[in-house]
Scaffold this motif. Structure first.
Motif, PDB file in Angstrom:
ATOM      1  N   ALA A  30      19.506   2.968  33.296  1.00 17.95           N
ATOM      2  CA  ALA A  30      20.706   2.875  32.358  1.00 17.95           C
ATOM      3  C   ALA A  30      20.633   1.484  32.349  1.00 17.95           C
ATOM      4  N   LYS A  31      20.971   0.918  30.742  1.00 15.35           N
ATOM      5  CA  LYS A  31      20.947  -0.107  29.776  1.00 15.35           C
ATOM      6  C   LYS A  31      22.047  -1.198  29.841  1.00 15.35           C
ATOM      7  N   PRO A  32      22.313  -1.760  29.565  1.00 14.07           N
ATOM      8  CA  PRO A  32      23.104  -2.799  29.643  1.00 14.07           C
ATOM      9  C   PRO A  32      23.772  -2.786  28.198  1.00 14.07           C
ATOM     10  N   PHE A  33      25.043  -2.928  28.212  1.00 11.42           N
ATOM     11  CA  PHE A  33      25.567  -2.907  27.251  1.00 11.42           C
ATOM     12  C   PHE A  33      26.717  -4.554  26.738  1.00 11.42           C
ATOM     13  N   THR A  34      25.766  -4.213  25.118  1.00 13.73           N
ATOM     14  CA  THR A  34      26.751  -5.661  24.860  1.00 13.73           C
ATOM     15  C   THR A  34      27.974  -5.890  24.174  1.00 13.73           C
ATOM     16  N   VAL A  35      28.993  -6.298  24.741  1.00 15.90           N
ATOM     17  CA  VAL A  35      30.299  -6.186  24.583  1.00 15.90           C
ATOM     18  C   VAL A  35      30.408  -6.117  23.239  1.00 15.90           C
ATOM     19  N   GLY A  36      30.673  -5.949  21.669  1.00  8.74           N
ATOM     20  CA  GLY A  36      30.911  -5.985  20.597  1.00  8.74           C
ATOM     21  C   GLY A  36      30.190  -5.473  19.887  1.00  8.74           C
ATOM     22  N   THR A  37      29.027  -4.398  19.810  1.00 13.16           N
ATOM     23  CA  THR A  37      27.938  -3.725  19.498  1.00 13.16           C
ATOM     24  C   THR A  37      28.100  -2.851  19.674  1.00 13.16           C
ATOM     25  N   ILE A  38      27.870  -2.482  18.305  1.00 11.81           N
ATOM     26  CA  ILE A  38      28.188  -0.548  17.748  1.00 11.81           C
ATOM     27  C   ILE A  38      27.204  -0.425  16.458  1.00 11.81           C
ATOM     28  N   GLY A  39      26.101   1.062  16.699  1.00 11.46           N
ATOM     29  CA  GLY A  39      25.817   1.273  15.526  1.00 11.46           C
ATOM     30  C   GLY A  39      26.733   1.286  14.206  1.00 11.46           C
ATOM     31  N   LEU A  40      25.759   0.856  13.215  1.00  6.20           N
ATOM     32  CA  LEU A  40      26.640   0.790  11.967  1.00  6.20           C
ATOM     33  C   LEU A  40      26.979   1.863  11.417  1.00  6.20           C
ATOM     34  N   PHE A  41      26.645   3.285  11.859  1.00  2.35           N
ATOM     35  CA  PHE A  41      27.192   4.772  11.433  1.00  2.35           C
ATOM     36  C   PHE A  41      27.463   5.170  12.827  1.00  2.35           C
ATOM     37  N   ALA A  42      27.869   5.134  14.149  1.00  2.00           N
ATOM     38  CA  ALA A  42      28.666   5.246  15.318  1.00  2.00           C
ATOM     39  C   ALA A  42      29.189   7.021  14.783  1.00  2.00           C
ATOM     40  N   LYS A  43      29.183   7.728  15.137  1.00  2.00           N
ATOM     41  CA  LYS A  43      29.964   8.581  15.535  1.00  2.00           C
ATOM     42  C   LYS A  43      30.297   9.758  13.726  1.00  2.00           C
ATOM     43  N   LYS A  44      29.517   8.393  13.134  1.00  3.42           N
ATOM     44  CA  LYS A  44      30.167   9.120  11.180  1.00  3.42           C
ATOM     45  C   LYS A  44      29.184   9.562  10.694  1.00  3.42           C
ATOM     46  N   ALA A  45      28.185   9.720  11.643  1.00  2.00           N
ATOM     47  CA  ALA A  45      27.037  10.126  11.030  1.00  2.00           C
ATOM     48  C   ALA A  45      26.967  11.790  11.260  1.00  2.00           C
ATOM     49  N   ARG A  46      27.328  12.677  10.986  1.00  2.00           N
ATOM     50  CA  ARG A  46      26.212  14.088  11.193  1.00  2.00           C
ATOM     51  C   ARG A  46      25.861  15.289  10.602  1.00  2.00           C
ATOM     52  N   CYS A  47      25.252  15.918  11.043  1.00  2.00           N
ATOM     53  CA  CYS A  47      24.402  16.867  10.519  1.00  2.00           C
ATOM     54  C   CYS A  47      24.979  17.770  10.179  1.00  2.00           C
ATOM     55  N   MET A  48      23.789  18.176   8.795  1.00  2.00           N
ATOM     56  CA  MET A  48      24.764  19.335   7.711  1.00  2.00           C
ATOM     57  C   MET A  48      24.360  20.555   8.127  1.00  2.00           C
ATOM     58  N   ASN A  49      23.763  20.469   9.245  1.00  2.00           N
ATOM     59  CA  ASN A  49      23.475  21.922   8.958  1.00  2.00           C
ATOM     60  C   ASN A  49      24.038  22.383  10.754  1.00  2.00           C
TER      61      ASN A  49
END
Length: 521
Positions: free
Chosen positions: A307-326
């Motif tokens: 398990a990786k420690p989670f830093t509060v307030g950090t989130i990927g720039l395109f988290a859950k926004k980018a989807r596979c076109m296929n």
């Protein structure tokens, strides 16, 4: 003289269904149709359509034919709504007030129910319709509490009450609420735990199972004629990372019954929300385990280590926004040897034939989004005639109209409740109502009046927002103008501007990656 057009609505509740076969209407539905058609014929009305919902409760707002009827009523495709009883239309007082006493009169629709003699053309029986609404509302609440109490008791005693048995188990045909091992699926469960304990990752395990052609839990149940449900938005037959992840931490596999992870928001809706673990119902030793305690403990220890420690307030720039076109699945972020972050299709790792493997670096996608924003700026901001050529989304105008209708309906109901309270008092003085009946009904009327007054305030706030948008004009210009000349994006900008992004596979000739951006405006 034109005949009145009537819409017949029938509903069968779950508790009184009496089906001849799975595809036939129930006897109760047939009887309702026959009664209502005969009544329409006697009145000389023209039947516009018969709307029929089978196996739906009177509190279910998602009834397909019910909602179709409401849409047709709004478009005034008929003049009358005819039901056997008011409760067949709805058991919710809120919907009685909103439609029968509110929007139907505004739309010019008459409501009639035969058995309880409800007719909106008859002003004299309005009180009885409101009392029917209150009684039906109380019925719903009492029934919900009774069912909830029974289910809670069964959960506390370790009885399985779900519609679906967890993969690896099946419902015991001889003992209600008991699970027995489904050996074919249980072998896969044991293999998953064993592979993980040997150091295989969750994605690697999913790939192993897919390469061997082992169907995922949903597909397995479908193939074996068991009750199954496809996760929303997903119809793949492949194993995925999240399926392996969920399996490895589910205590049901060690013989403990775990239930109540989700709870209903209200008896008026089927929506559920997660409950804290402290409120789950966990009963140990209710059924035979598939995984022994030693293997379980080893797997849990490995999960804790990885398990990786989670830093509060950090989130990927395109988290859950980018989807596979296929394949449509959300792309996952990973860091490559060059130190840059990339987004890759999560399906491409679980099976060699799962997907084409969409892939793009985060900086490249960021630059593509900035470029598109600049194109929008050139298209919209450099035109002096923009303000004159703006066209609004019809949904905005439609929402404005709907909100005004709702406010008018609420205000009409408030006036009626005020009048009703006065009339109840006069009935008490005349001896028509007992003191207790007066207190009960006047209290409910006052409560509903206060609720409607709050709804007027809340709806007016929504209307104010819509009207400000309309007055200001299309917000496309303002939104784009705010984010021109950007050098970098941040998560706030991405959230505000972008609904989702489709990313394709790099073209082997042009080396370009197809990108399709769906904006929030």
């Amino acid at each position: 003289m034109n005949k009145s057009r009537v819409a017949i609505y029938c509903r069968l509740s779950e508790e009184d269904r009496n089906k001849q076969s799975e595809t036939d209407d129930s006897n109760s539905i047939q009887n309702q149709k026959s009664m209502l058609l005969q009544y329409s014929l006697e009145q000389g009305w023209e039947v516009y359509n018969i709307y029929s919902d089978d196996d739906y409760t009177g509190s279910d707002r998602r009834r397909p034919e019910f909602n179709k009827l409401l849409n047709d009523a709004k478009d005034h495709k008929f003049d009358i709504v005819l039901c056997k009883t008011q409760s067949r239309f709805t058991r919710e007082l809120e919907l009685v007030e909103k439609y029968i006493h509110g929007l139907f009169p505004i739309w010019g629709i008459r409501f009639i129910s035969i058995v309880d003699n409800a007719d909106t053309a008859n002003k004299g029986n309005k009180k009885s319709r409101q009392i029917n609404g209150l009684v039906n509302e109380w019925y719903l609440e009492d029934m919900s509490e009774n069912i909830k109490s029974v289910l809670t008791d069964r959960r506390k005693n370790g009885h399985h009450i779900g519609a679906f048995a967890l993969y690896g188990y099946k419902k015991d045909p001889d003992i209600k609420g008991h699970l027995i091992i489904d050996e074919e699926a249980a072998q896969v469960v044991r293999e998953v735990f064993t592979l993980f304990s040997q150091g295989y990752g969750k994605t690697a395990i999913a790939r192993i199972l897919n390469d061997r052609g082992i169907p995922n839990p949903t597909e397995y149940k479908r193939l074996h004629g068991l009750r199954w449900r496809t996760p929303q938005g997903k119809n793949s037959t492949l194993w995925k990372y999240y399926a392996i992840s969920d399996m490895l931490v589910n205590e049901i596999y060690i013989g403990n019954m775990v239930q109540g992870k989700y709870g209903s928001v209200s008896y008026k809706t089927k929506q559920n929300k997660p409950r804290p673990k402290s409120e789950w119902y966990i009963v140990e030793g209710t059924h035979e385990p598939i995984i022994d305690r030693e293997l379980w403990d080893k797997v849990q220890a490995l999960i804790a280590q990885k398990a990786k420690p989670f830093t509060v307030g950090t989130i990927g720039l395109f988290a859950k926004k980018a989807r596979c076109m296929n394949c449509g699945y959300v792309m996952r972020s990973n860091k490559q040897s060059d130190g840059r972050r990339y987004l890759g299709c999560s399906s491409r790792h679980v099976s060699k034939d799962a997907c084409i493997g969409s892939f793009i670096s985060v900086p490249k996608l960021e630059q593509a989004v900035i470029t598109e924003i600049n194109k929008l700026s050139a298209a919209y901001l450099d035109k002096d005639e923009l303000e004159q050529s703006v066209t609004f989304n019809s949904d905005v105008r439609g929402k404005q109209k709907a909100l005004k209708e709702e406010i008018a309906a609420y205000q009409s109901k408030i006036a009626e409740y005020t009048k009703g309270i006065r009339e109840l008092y006069l009935d008490k003085v005349k001896g028509i109502l007992s003191e207790q009946d007066y207190l009960d009904l006047s209290k409910d009327f006052s409560t509903q009046k206060e609720r409607l007054e709050k709804l007027v305030i809340d709806t007016q706030k929504q209307l104010d927002v819509i009207e400000r948008k309309i007055q200001a004009g299309d917000n496309k210009r303002q939104l784009i103008e705010q984010y021109t000349n950007l050098e970098h994006l941040n998560r706030e900008i991405v959230e505000k501007l972008i609904d989702y992004i489709l990313v394709g596979k790099k073209d082997p000739v042009t080396k370009e990656v197809p990108i399709e951006i769906h904006w929030n405006f």
